[in-house]
Motif scaffolding. Structure first.
Motif, PDB file in Angstrom:
ATOM      1  N   HIS A  60      25.439 -10.894  -0.103  1.00  0.00           N
ATOM      2  CA  HIS A  60      25.311 -10.944  -1.565  1.00  0.00           C
ATOM      3  C   HIS A  60      23.910 -11.325  -2.002  1.00  0.00           C
ATOM      4  O   HIS A  60      23.362 -10.766  -2.948  1.00  0.00           O
ATOM      5  CB  HIS A  60      26.321 -11.941  -2.154  1.00  0.00           C
ATOM      6  CG  HIS A  60      27.711 -11.406  -2.167  1.00  0.00           C
ATOM      7  ND1 HIS A  60      28.582 -11.546  -1.113  1.00  0.00           N
ATOM      8  CD2 HIS A  60      28.377 -10.683  -3.090  1.00  0.00           C
ATOM      9  CE1 HIS A  60      29.720 -10.954  -1.396  1.00  0.00           C
ATOM     10  NE2 HIS A  60      29.627 -10.423  -2.590  1.00  0.00           N
ATOM     11  N   TYR A 118      38.166 -12.557   6.702  1.00  0.00           N
ATOM     12  CA  TYR A 118      37.956 -12.829   5.277  1.00  0.00           C
ATOM     13  C   TYR A 118      39.093 -13.678   4.705  1.00  0.00           C
ATOM     14  O   TYR A 118      38.867 -14.593   3.912  1.00  0.00           O
ATOM     15  CB  TYR A 118      37.803 -11.508   4.509  1.00  0.00           C
ATOM     16  CG  TYR A 118      37.454 -11.677   3.049  1.00  0.00           C
ATOM     17  CD1 TYR A 118      36.413 -12.510   2.653  1.00  0.00           C
ATOM     18  CD2 TYR A 118      38.166 -11.004   2.049  1.00  0.00           C
ATOM     19  CE1 TYR A 118      36.085 -12.670   1.302  1.00  0.00           C
ATOM     20  CE2 TYR A 118      37.851 -11.138   0.712  1.00  0.00           C
ATOM     21  CZ  TYR A 118      36.809 -11.983   0.346  1.00  0.00           C
ATOM     22  OH  TYR A 118      36.498 -12.140  -0.979  1.00  0.00           O
ATOM     23  N   ARG A 122      38.646 -16.644   2.013  1.00  0.00           N
ATOM     24  CA  ARG A 122      38.685 -16.068   0.660  1.00  0.00           C
ATOM     25  C   ARG A 122      39.170 -17.086  -0.378  1.00  0.00           C
ATOM     26  O   ARG A 122      38.633 -17.149  -1.494  1.00  0.00           O
ATOM     27  CB  ARG A 122      39.586 -14.833   0.649  1.00  0.00           C
ATOM     28  CG  ARG A 122      39.596 -14.123  -0.688  1.00  0.00           C
ATOM     29  CD  ARG A 122      40.494 -12.896  -0.667  1.00  0.00           C
ATOM     30  NE  ARG A 122      40.348 -12.112  -1.881  1.00  0.00           N
ATOM     31  CZ  ARG A 122      41.368 -11.705  -2.631  1.00  0.00           C
ATOM     32  NH1 ARG A 122      42.621 -12.010  -2.292  1.00  0.00           N
ATOM     33  NH2 ARG A 122      41.158 -11.005  -3.723  1.00  0.00           N
ATOM     34  N   ALA A 128      35.372 -16.782  -8.415  1.00  0.00           N
ATOM     35  CA  ALA A 128      34.050 -16.147  -8.318  1.00  0.00           C
ATOM     36  C   ALA A 128      34.233 -14.705  -7.865  1.00  0.00           C
ATOM     37  O   ALA A 128      35.109 -14.401  -7.056  1.00  0.00           O
ATOM     38  CB  ALA A 128      33.168 -16.908  -7.344  1.00  0.00           C
ATOM     39  N   GLY A 130      31.918 -10.599  -7.725  1.00  0.00           N
ATOM     40  CA  GLY A 130      30.739  -9.786  -8.035  1.00  0.00           C
ATOM     41  C   GLY A 130      30.760  -9.284  -9.468  1.00  0.00           C
ATOM     42  O   GLY A 130      29.716  -8.921 -10.017  1.00  0.00           O
ATOM     43  N   GLY A 258      41.898  -8.898  -7.433  1.00  0.00           N
ATOM     44  CA  GLY A 258      40.581  -9.481  -7.176  1.00  0.00           C
ATOM     45  C   GLY A 258      40.485 -10.936  -7.598  1.00  0.00           C
ATOM     46  O   GLY A 258      41.228 -11.383  -8.476  1.00  0.00           O
ATOM     47  N   THR A 259      39.561 -11.644  -6.977  1.00  0.00           N
ATOM     48  CA  THR A 259      39.345 -13.052  -7.355  1.00  0.00           C
ATOM     49  C   THR A 259      38.858 -13.157  -8.801  1.00  0.00           C
ATOM     50  O   THR A 259      39.059 -14.168  -9.462  1.00  0.00           O
ATOM     51  CB  THR A 259      38.288 -13.710  -6.432  1.00  0.00           C
ATOM     52  OG1 THR A 259      37.133 -12.874  -6.408  1.00  0.00           O
ATOM     53  CG2 THR A 259      38.803 -13.904  -5.026  1.00  0.00           C
TER      54      THR A 259
HETATM   55  N1  NFK Z   1      36.191 -10.234  -5.604  1.00  0.00           N
HETATM   56  C1  NFK Z   1      36.328 -10.568  -4.204  1.00  0.00           C
HETATM   57  C2  NFK Z   1      35.552 -11.817  -3.894  1.00  0.00           C
HETATM   58  C3  NFK Z   1      34.178 -11.432  -3.688  1.00  0.00           C
HETATM   59  O1  NFK Z   1      33.916 -10.414  -3.101  1.00  0.00           O
HETATM   60  C4  NFK Z   1      33.107 -12.272  -4.164  1.00  0.00           C
HETATM   61  C5  NFK Z   1      33.313 -13.637  -4.321  1.00  0.00           C
HETATM   62  C6  NFK Z   1      32.272 -14.450  -4.704  1.00  0.00           C
HETATM   63  C7  NFK Z   1      31.036 -13.907  -4.927  1.00  0.00           C
HETATM   64  C8  NFK Z   1      30.846 -12.531  -4.773  1.00  0.00           C
HETATM   65  C9  NFK Z   1      31.885 -11.724  -4.388  1.00  0.00           C
HETATM   66  N2  NFK Z   1      31.637 -10.386  -4.238  1.00  0.00           N
HETATM   67  C10 NFK Z   1      32.119  -9.310  -4.843  1.00  0.00           C
HETATM   68  O2  NFK Z   1      33.027  -9.237  -5.639  1.00  0.00           O
HETATM   69  C11 NFK Z   1      37.777 -10.690  -3.807  1.00  0.00           C
HETATM   70  O3  NFK Z   1      38.645 -10.418  -4.613  1.00  0.00           O
HETATM   71  O4  NFK Z   1      38.031 -11.028  -2.653  1.00  0.00           O
END
Ligand code: NFK
Ligand code: HEM
Length: 292
Positions: A60, A118, A122, A128, A130, A258-259
């Motif tokens: 990242h 992951y 996770r 958090a 992207g 997604g997170t």
């Molecule tokens: N959205 C991702 C988490 C993730 O990839 C992420 C977490 C923290 C900082 C950047 C991330 N990158 C892209 O979404 C997920 O749902 O696993």
């Protein structure tokens, strides 16, 4: 061994006497690049620390560094277009295209992260995602994927919010390109030149006809024709990044939400239906083919 250099024979390179070694008072490689800061900015949150979290963080961070340069180049390209400096603007875009390739290739590194690995860290990431990358959103805005709703997630970061608001209200690269075409005498519809630039550009049939004129007689319109194809490359490369992201997400979290709170793969898939420069793609359908 005749013909073999001393270096090859010993397989050791001499450190030449002229090489500078005292950096107690001078700028060095590390101090110039602020490496102390850069290399101490990786802070895994898993506890005990998971081996693969460093990969996740660095993937990242390197992406964000490249996005910083993409933004720098695209802002300059838009300014140059506004000053009729098309050739220099294209130089900026050429660099962006190479960065995009690097960003897309980088997905192969993250694809070594298995779903098992992951899943072990996770849950430490909380909400958090992207989706909250302001630099990514800034690039999307610069290319024309405007969406005021995207500002909300940045309310807690006034500097990021202000920059995104500024870019939302500013003409995109495509807006600047179409204004440039109009100044060059091409019949770009007035409604496009006067449009509200804070929303996404919507496809315009009249503009497709203007571009068809350029594409059907490319030799007569060579420089603008070439510029059109550079923009097509930009969009193509952007879609390849989105596609690799989607495929990596699919193999790492499957159909999990997604997170960031979205549906996940479905949400990312819908981004692949978006287009920055719709008429530059429609023109391909419109180009007439000679009858035998
Ligand atoms: N959205 C991702 C988490 C993730 O990839 C992420 C977490 C923290 C900082 C950047 C991330 N990158 C892209 O979404 C997920 O749902 O696993
Ligand atoms: C295992 C790795 C990754 C997974 C599982 C993942 C997953 C996701 C998901 C599910 C979303 C949708 C938003 C959400 O609900 O969270 C998302 C969005 C996003 N991710 Fe990732 N991601 C990964 C790696 C990366 C990396 C390396 C980057 C590079 C910066 C990145 C950048 C983004 C961006 C910019 C968005 C917003 C996309 C948009 O608005 O269309 N992601 N990611």
């Amino acid at each position: 061994m005749t013909g073999v250099s001393e270096t090859s024979r010993r397989n050791t390179r001499d450190i030449e006497s002229g090489i500078h070694t005292d950096f107690s008072r001078e700028m060095s490689y590390g101090s110039y690049l602020a490496l102390d800061e850069l290399l101490s900015a990786q802070h895994p949150v898993s506890d005990p620390e998971h081996h693969d979290e460093l990969l996740f963080i660095i993937q990242h961070q390197t992406s964000e560094l490249w996005l910083k340069l993409v933004l720098h180049e695209l802002r300059s390209a838009a300014d140059l277009l506004a000053q009729d400096e098309m050739r220099i603007a294209l130089k900026r875009i050429a660099r962006v295209k190479h960065i995009q390739r690097t960003l897309t290739d980088q997905w192969f590194v993250l694809a070594t992260l298995t779903p098992t690995e992951y899943s072990q860290f996770r849950h430490y990431l909380g909400h958090a995602s992207g989706f909250q990358s302001w630099q990514y959103r800034a690039v999307e805005f610069m290319l024309g994927n405007k969406h005021r709703g995207m500002l909300r997630v940045h309310e807690a970061d006034p500097a990021a919010h202000a920059l995104l608001e500024e870019l939302l209200e500013a003409p995109s690269i495509y807006d600047e390109f179409l204004r440039y075409l109009a100044r060059r005498g091409y019949a770009v519809p007035q409604e496009i030149l006067e449009r509200d630039v804070s929303v996404a550009h919507v496809p315009n049939e009249e503009l497709v006809r203007v571009l068809t004129g350029i594409y059907e007689d490319a030799e007569q319109h060579w420089d603008v024709y070439e510029a059109c194809e550079e923009l097509v490359d930009l969009e193509d490369n952007f879609q390849l990044w989105r596609f690799r992201h989607l495929k990596t997400v699919q193999r790492v979290i499957g159909m999990k939400t997604g997170t960031g709170g979205s549906s996940g793969v479905g949400f990312l898939q819908r981004a692949l239906e978006l287009t920055f420069f719709p008429e530059l793609f429609s023109v391909r359908t419109s180009i007439r083919e000679p009858r035998n």
